[in-house]
Design a protein around this motif. Structure first.
Motif, PDB file in Angstrom:
ATOM      1  N   ILE A 114     -41.262  10.941  66.196  1.00  0.00           N
ATOM      2  CA  ILE A 114     -40.846  11.206  67.577  1.00  0.00           C
ATOM      3  C   ILE A 114     -41.227  10.016  68.443  1.00  0.00           C
ATOM      4  O   ILE A 114     -42.369   9.559  68.421  1.00  0.00           O
ATOM      5  N   ASP A 115     -40.246   9.502  69.179  1.00  0.00           N
ATOM      6  CA  ASP A 115     -40.451   8.305  69.998  1.00  0.00           C
ATOM      7  C   ASP A 115     -40.794   8.719  71.429  1.00  0.00           C
ATOM      8  O   ASP A 115     -39.910   8.879  72.261  1.00  0.00           O
ATOM      9  N   SER A 116     -42.101   8.919  71.675  1.00  0.00           N
ATOM     10  CA  SER A 116     -42.551   9.272  73.016  1.00  0.00           C
ATOM     11  C   SER A 116     -43.975   8.760  73.211  1.00  0.00           C
ATOM     12  O   SER A 116     -44.718   8.609  72.232  1.00  0.00           O
ATOM     13  N   PRO A 117     -44.372   8.509  74.443  1.00  0.00           N
ATOM     14  CA  PRO A 117     -45.745   8.060  74.694  1.00  0.00           C
ATOM     15  C   PRO A 117     -46.780   9.096  74.238  1.00  0.00           C
ATOM     16  O   PRO A 117     -47.850   8.729  73.740  1.00  0.00           O
ATOM     17  N   ASP A 118     -46.471  10.391  74.395  1.00  0.00           N
ATOM     18  CA  ASP A 118     -47.420  11.431  73.997  1.00  0.00           C
ATOM     19  C   ASP A 118     -47.608  11.467  72.486  1.00  0.00           C
ATOM     20  O   ASP A 118     -48.724  11.637  71.997  1.00  0.00           O
ATOM     21  N   ASN A 119     -46.530  11.294  71.731  1.00  0.00           N
ATOM     22  CA  ASN A 119     -46.658  11.263  70.283  1.00  0.00           C
ATOM     23  C   ASN A 119     -47.349   9.981  69.825  1.00  0.00           C
ATOM     24  O   ASN A 119     -48.140  10.009  68.890  1.00  0.00           O
ATOM     25  N   ALA A 120     -47.068   8.882  70.489  1.00  0.00           N
ATOM     26  CA  ALA A 120     -47.751   7.630  70.141  1.00  0.00           C
ATOM     27  C   ALA A 120     -49.255   7.770  70.339  1.00  0.00           C
ATOM     28  O   ALA A 120     -50.042   7.339  69.497  1.00  0.00           O
ATOM     29  N   ALA A 121     -49.671   8.406  71.431  1.00  0.00           N
ATOM     30  CA  ALA A 121     -51.098   8.620  71.683  1.00  0.00           C
ATOM     31  C   ALA A 121     -51.712   9.500  70.599  1.00  0.00           C
ATOM     32  O   ALA A 121     -52.816   9.229  70.116  1.00  0.00           O
ATOM     33  N   PHE A 122     -50.982  10.544  70.198  1.00  0.00           N
ATOM     34  CA  PHE A 122     -51.474  11.430  69.144  1.00  0.00           C
ATOM     35  C   PHE A 122     -51.592  10.689  67.809  1.00  0.00           C
ATOM     36  O   PHE A 122     -52.622  10.753  67.148  1.00  0.00           O
ATOM     37  N   THR A 123     -50.551   9.982  67.401  1.00  0.00           N
ATOM     38  CA  THR A 123     -50.597   9.310  66.095  1.00  0.00           C
ATOM     39  C   THR A 123     -51.640   8.189  66.080  1.00  0.00           C
ATOM     40  O   THR A 123     -52.269   7.947  65.059  1.00  0.00           O
ATOM     41  N   GLU A 124     -51.846   7.523  67.223  1.00  0.00           N
ATOM     42  CA  GLU A 124     -52.895   6.497  67.302  1.00  0.00           C
ATOM     43  C   GLU A 124     -54.280   7.124  67.190  1.00  0.00           C
ATOM     44  O   GLU A 124     -55.156   6.598  66.493  1.00  0.00           O
ATOM     45  N   ALA A 125     -54.501   8.257  67.862  1.00  0.00           N
ATOM     46  CA  ALA A 125     -55.788   8.952  67.764  1.00  0.00           C
ATOM     47  C   ALA A 125     -56.018   9.454  66.338  1.00  0.00           C
ATOM     48  O   ALA A 125     -57.132   9.392  65.811  1.00  0.00           O
ATOM     49  N   TRP A 126     -54.942   9.919  65.713  1.00  0.00           N
ATOM     50  CA  TRP A 126     -55.014  10.404  64.322  1.00  0.00           C
ATOM     51  C   TRP A 126     -55.456   9.270  63.399  1.00  0.00           C
ATOM     52  O   TRP A 126     -56.346   9.442  62.572  1.00  0.00           O
ATOM     53  N   ALA A 127     -54.842   8.107  63.546  1.00  0.00           N
ATOM     54  CA  ALA A 127     -55.203   6.952  62.710  1.00  0.00           C
ATOM     55  C   ALA A 127     -56.621   6.470  63.018  1.00  0.00           C
ATOM     56  O   ALA A 127     -57.379   6.119  62.108  1.00  0.00           O
ATOM     57  N   ALA A 128     -57.001   6.471  64.297  1.00  0.00           N
ATOM     58  CA  ALA A 128     -58.335   6.019  64.690  1.00  0.00           C
ATOM     59  C   ALA A 128     -59.430   6.920  64.126  1.00  0.00           C
ATOM     60  O   ALA A 128     -60.568   6.483  63.937  1.00  0.00           O
ATOM     61  N   ALA A 155     -47.224  16.130  72.001  1.00  0.00           N
ATOM     62  CA  ALA A 155     -46.795  15.179  70.976  1.00  0.00           C
ATOM     63  C   ALA A 155     -45.378  15.462  70.494  1.00  0.00           C
ATOM     64  O   ALA A 155     -44.628  14.539  70.172  1.00  0.00           O
ATOM     65  N   ALA A 156     -44.982  16.736  70.453  1.00  0.00           N
ATOM     66  CA  ALA A 156     -43.640  17.095  69.989  1.00  0.00           C
ATOM     67  C   ALA A 156     -42.655  17.283  71.132  1.00  0.00           C
ATOM     68  O   ALA A 156     -41.555  17.782  70.924  1.00  0.00           O
ATOM     69  N   GLY A 157     -43.040  16.908  72.338  1.00  0.00           N
ATOM     70  CA  GLY A 157     -42.150  17.034  73.484  1.00  0.00           C
ATOM     71  C   GLY A 157     -42.650  18.072  74.472  1.00  0.00           C
ATOM     72  O   GLY A 157     -43.719  18.641  74.303  1.00  0.00           O
ATOM     73  N   PRO A 158     -41.863  18.331  75.523  1.00  0.00           N
ATOM     74  CA  PRO A 158     -42.289  19.278  76.555  1.00  0.00           C
ATOM     75  C   PRO A 158     -42.500  20.681  75.988  1.00  0.00           C
ATOM     76  O   PRO A 158     -41.785  21.112  75.087  1.00  0.00           O
ATOM     77  N   LEU A 159     -43.511  21.368  76.530  1.00  0.00           N
ATOM     78  CA  LEU A 159     -43.815  22.723  76.099  1.00  0.00           C
ATOM     79  C   LEU A 159     -44.163  23.554  77.327  1.00  0.00           C
ATOM     80  O   LEU A 159     -44.952  23.129  78.165  1.00  0.00           O
ATOM     81  N   SER A 160     -43.546  24.722  77.434  1.00  0.00           N
ATOM     82  CA  SER A 160     -43.858  25.665  78.506  1.00  0.00           C
ATOM     83  C   SER A 160     -43.731  27.064  77.912  1.00  0.00           C
ATOM     84  O   SER A 160     -43.474  27.221  76.719  1.00  0.00           O
ATOM     85  N   PHE A 161     -43.915  28.071  78.751  1.00  0.00           N
ATOM     86  CA  PHE A 161     -43.828  29.451  78.295  1.00  0.00           C
ATOM     87  C   PHE A 161     -42.826  30.221  79.143  1.00  0.00           C
ATOM     88  O   PHE A 161     -42.741  30.015  80.346  1.00  0.00           O
TER      89      PHE A 161
END
Length: 86
Positions: free
Chosen positions: A6-20, A68-74
């Motif tokens: 997924i190409d988004s800043p939120d997913n990039a932050a998640f995958t970077e934290a995952w790798a770190a 990370a997977a995009g917008p989420l609401s309820f």
């Protein structure tokens, strides 16, 4: 669903934290869902100003997170509304 592509800043932050954290493989759906769940609860606790149940439940229902997977609401029934990747 979730994909690490997924190409988004939120997913990039998640995958970077995952790798770190020392993970060599890309995160999968279970890692992402756990991360998103914790993110949504943390945002609701912050909005509620604490974890008192009635206030927290109202804040959770009003949460609209960029996850990370995009917008989420309820919705009105408390069901998650989000993007699904196939």
């Amino acid at each position: 669903g979730y994909t690490a592509a997924i190409d988004s800043p939120d997913n990039a932050a998640f995958t970077e934290a995952w790798a770190a954290a020392g993970n060599e493989a890309l995160p999968g759906v279970y890692a992402a869902e756990g991360y998103i769940g914790a993110q949504v609860v943390a945002e609701a606790i912050e909005a509620a100003g604490g974890a008192e149940s009635d206030v927290l439940l109202a804040a959770l229902a009003a949460t609209a997170a960029l996850a990370a997977a995009g917008p989420l609401s309820f919705d009105e029934q408390g069901q998650a509304v989000r993007t699904v990747y196939v």
